[in-house]
Design an enzyme around this catalytic site. Structure first.
Site, mmCIF file in Angstrom:
data_model
loop_
_atom_site.group_PDB
_atom_site.id
_atom_site.type_symbol
_atom_site.label_atom_id
_atom_site.label_comp_id
_atom_site.label_asym_id
_atom_site.label_seq_id
_atom_site.Cartn_x
_atom_site.Cartn_y
_atom_site.Cartn_z
ATOM 1 N N GLY A 137 -25.650 71.057 2.834
ATOM 2 C CA GLY A 137 -26.022 72.209 3.638
ATOM 3 C C GLY A 137 -24.850 73.141 3.864
ATOM 4 O O GLY A 137 -23.729 72.891 3.411
ATOM 5 N N SER A 183 -22.760 71.023 6.820
ATOM 6 C CA SER A 183 -22.388 69.636 6.550
ATOM 7 C C SER A 183 -23.081 69.096 5.311
ATOM 8 O O SER A 183 -24.101 69.629 4.861
ATOM 9 C CB SER A 183 -22.713 68.749 7.762
ATOM 10 O OG SER A 183 -24.117 68.661 7.950
ATOM 11 N N VAL A 184 -22.493 68.022 4.783
ATOM 12 C CA VAL A 184 -23.063 67.280 3.659
ATOM 13 C C VAL A 184 -23.548 65.949 4.210
ATOM 14 O O VAL A 184 -22.764 65.149 4.724
ATOM 15 C CB VAL A 184 -22.020 67.049 2.546
ATOM 16 C CG1 VAL A 184 -22.641 66.270 1.389
ATOM 17 C CG2 VAL A 184 -21.448 68.373 2.060
ATOM 18 N N GLY A 230 -36.047 77.270 -0.718
ATOM 19 C CA GLY A 230 -34.850 76.445 -0.837
ATOM 20 C C GLY A 230 -35.168 75.000 -1.168
ATOM 21 O O GLY A 230 -36.205 74.460 -0.758
ATOM 22 N N ASP A 244 -33.864 72.322 -0.020
ATOM 23 C CA ASP A 244 -33.960 71.472 1.169
ATOM 24 C C ASP A 244 -35.346 71.559 1.801
ATOM 25 O O ASP A 244 -35.872 70.554 2.308
ATOM 26 C CB ASP A 244 -32.879 71.841 2.185
ATOM 27 C CG ASP A 244 -32.867 73.329 2.548
ATOM 28 O OD1 ASP A 244 -33.388 74.150 1.770
ATOM 29 O OD2 ASP A 244 -32.328 73.662 3.625
ATOM 30 N N ASP A 253 -36.668 72.301 10.928
ATOM 31 C CA ASP A 253 -35.369 71.760 10.521
ATOM 32 C C ASP A 253 -34.277 72.590 11.180
ATOM 33 O O ASP A 253 -34.082 73.763 10.856
ATOM 34 C CB ASP A 253 -35.246 71.808 8.997
ATOM 35 C CG ASP A 253 -34.012 71.072 8.483
ATOM 36 O OD1 ASP A 253 -33.125 70.737 9.292
ATOM 37 O OD2 ASP A 253 -33.934 70.834 7.260
#
EC number: 2.7.1.33
Length: 263
Positions: A16, A19-20, A115, A117, A137
């Site tokens: 993201g 963060s990962v 996207g 995600d 989300d």
């Protein structure tokens, strides 16, 4: 089932903007879950060093991890993590994108705009929570993704995330300080910091609840509301709009998609 199949593990990576999120699965069980900062300038060797250290601490052997799936909204980091897994784990990651089966029919003007995600979250919700569903989300941005009763992805909304909103008010004013995002005890702040915390937290809840209500009304039916993302648990403390809080929803979606695309 032989011993090798029983211990087969899967690495799921959600890259993201902030963060990962990395999860290690053994079958359906999430053995470990870590978050690393999304830093485009960080080299593959640096990320590999961090990940290998976390694996050692969790007593997971790097040699067991040759199955990897990733979704990403940060193209430079996609390339970086592909290098990490190819170099240090001898694994070629499956990257969610065009040509990858997700089990989700996308009913949008331009399906390619959705996207990765969001598709992954929809894939998870379709399996875990069949029927009409709204996925909220909460990360750098807050996305609202809607599944119809038949499980088709029909669109949603995108809003600033709560931390993004808090950062913006500091950057666009000269005297307001940075604040910690918390669940305030009351709406009426007694000083500048508590007033900002109230406005950011309760104002954000108002944004989420109103968008969910409008989506429900347009659907014409009660849809299950699932919260995920880094701020899901904190926001759920102050709102009854959510039916389910599932912080690992994206990782679960990656697991399902990997199973669909296994050769």
């Amino acid at each position: 089932m032989n011993k090798q199949a029983a211990t087969e593990k899967l690495v799921a990576v959600d890259i993201g903007n902030t963060s990962v999120n990395i999860g290690i699965f053994e079958g359906e069980q999430l053995l470990a879950n870590w978050h690393l900062g999304s830093v485009a300038q960080r080299m593959a060797d640096e990320y590999a060093s961090l990940l290998l250290g976390l694996l050692q601490h969790a007593d997971i052997q790097a040699g067991e991890l040759n199955r990897v799936i990733m979704c990403s909204v940060v193209p430079p980091l996609t390339t970086t993590f592909e290098e990490v897994f190819k170099t240090y784990f001898k694994a070629t990651p499956l990257v969610v994108g065009a040509g990858i089966k997700s089990g989700v029919k996308i009913r949008m003007d331009n399906p390619r705009e959705v996207g990765a995600d969001r598709i992954v979250n929809a894939a998870a919700a379709r399996v875990l929570y069949p029927g009409a569903c709204i996925i909220v989300d909460m990360g750098t941005a807050t996305t609202f993704d809607t599944l119809s009763e038949s499980g088709e992805y029909i669109g949603g909304a995108i809003a600033p995330g709560i931390a993004t909103s808090a950062q913006a008010i500091v950057e666009k004013t000269s005297k307001l300080p940075k604040i910690e995002i918390i669940h305030p005890a009351k709406a009426i702040g007694s000083n500048t910091v508590s007033a900002m915390q109230s406005g950011v937290y309760f104002g954000y809840i108002g944004l989420v609840e109103e968008l969910v209500r409008r989506i429900q009304a347009e659907l014409g039916q009660k849809a299950r509301v699932v919260a995920t993302g880094g701020y899901a648990s904190l926001i759920a403390e102050g709102s009854r709009i959510f039916d389910i809080v599932r912080p690992d929803l994206t990782l679960q979606g990656l697991r399902f998609i990997y199973q669909m695309n296994k050769v």
